[in-house]
Design a protein around this motif. Structure first.
Motif, PDB file in Angstrom:
ATOM      1  N   ASP A 130       0.969  -1.244  -0.052  1.00  7.46           N
ATOM      2  CA  ASP A 130      -0.016  -0.087   0.014  1.00  7.46           C
ATOM      3  C   ASP A 130       0.897   1.133  -0.109  1.00  7.46           C
ATOM      4  N   GLY A 132       1.107   4.561   0.843  1.00 10.11           N
ATOM      5  CA  GLY A 132       0.296   5.715   1.167  1.00 10.11           C
ATOM      6  C   GLY A 132       1.368   6.504   1.867  1.00 10.11           C
ATOM      7  N   THR A 135       4.730   3.420   3.113  1.00  9.78           N
ATOM      8  CA  THR A 135       4.571   2.241   2.086  1.00  9.78           C
ATOM      9  C   THR A 135       4.502   1.106   3.109  1.00  9.78           C
ATOM     10  N   THR A 222      -2.028  -1.160  -4.038  1.00  8.08           N
ATOM     11  CA  THR A 222      -2.811  -0.247  -3.682  1.00  8.08           C
ATOM     12  C   THR A 222      -2.074   0.979  -3.340  1.00  8.08           C
ATOM     13  N   GLY A 223      -3.211   2.214  -3.371  1.00  6.59           N
ATOM     14  CA  GLY A 223      -2.541   3.251  -2.853  1.00  6.59           C
ATOM     15  C   GLY A 223      -2.470   4.386  -4.120  1.00  6.59           C
TER      16      GLY A 223
END
Length: 258
Positions: A130, A132, A135, A222-223
């Motif tokens: 992810d 964001g 990480t 994702t992210g």
């Protein structure tokens, strides 16, 4: 309809589900010092833009890694939606996914939600990355157990530290990778280091984690920066941008009506 909210350190993602279909979603900046009234004004604008009647929203589920957001959103739900939200925590999902962390309460709500969603879809061992504020790497066993993972400074946080601490380096926007890894000027060199460097870090971590797992996991991302890094990474197999929202829906369907 179901309202799902995931509060991250940088962004808050909001979604509206009609059954299993994600009808609308928004990504907004996480505001840590707002009030329930201010959040309601924002929600009104978002709902009105998509012609959503809030009277049709009968369920709410929220995950948050920002403690100050909890009382704000709780008050918004109760005051303006007339609903008590279901909040995600390790205890609420342990029946769906055993969490084999030394202290399950240390696992971020978003990481749990991502893991539940990914395993529900793929039913195999997984590594979920992810991108964001941090990480994160989350590792799921073939049996659907949350095994643990790793946390790395996020791409944008690391970049910001570079710009702040190296006064002669210009601030650059990270939207696309340069064509070549060997930069021919400072801007290209910075972009190469940040983008290709993070992709190499991902590939190295995945390789080492896979060796410890004694299996061949699927590698998901994702992210916000997942599409960019996945184009360069040799290990990321698929980008799942609605993973967190889908996870919230799945969890509510499993435990929210109990």
């Amino acid at each position: 309809m179901l309202l799902v909210i995931d509060v991250g350190n940088t962004n808050t993602v909001i979604g509206i589900y009609d059954g299993d279909t994600l009808k609308h979603d928004w990504r907004i900046r996480t505001i840590r010092d707002s009030t329930a009234d201010e959040f309601n004004v924002l929600a009104n604008a978002l709902f009105s833009d998509k012609n959503i009647d809030r009277k049709n929203i009968h369920k709410i589920i929220i995950s948050s890694v920002v403690p100050s957001a909890v009382p704000i959103l709780n008050a918004f739900c109760e005051k303006y939606m007339g609903l008590t939200p279901l909040w995600i925590n390790p205890n609420s999902v342990k029946k769906l996914m055993p969490i084999l962390y030394n202290n399950p309460n240390e696992v971020g709500a978003d990481r749990i939600v991502n893991a539940v969603a990914a395993y529900d879809k793929y039913k195999t061992s997984l590594i979920i990355i992810d991108f964001g504020t941090a990480t994160t790497f989350d590792v799921i066993s073939e049996k659907g157990e949350y095994l643990g993972g790793a946390i790395v400074p996020g791409v944008m946080i690391a970049s910001e530290a570079l710009f702040q601490k190296a006064s002669k380096l210009p601030r650059v926007e990270i939207f696309e990778a340069p064509e070549k890894i060997i930069g021919k000027d400072t801007i290209e060199s910075i972009k190469s280091g940040i983008i290709y460097g993070n992709a190499a870090m991902v590939d190295g971590m995945v390789e080492r984690m896979t060796k410890e797992m004694d299996t061949l996991p699927r590698i998901l991302a994702t992210g916000g920066l997942a599409p960019l890094i996945s184009k360069i990474s040799n290990t990321i197999e698929k980008v799942e941008q609605s993973l967190t929202l889908d996870g919230l829906r799945i969890i509510y369907n499993e435990i929210g009506n109990k």
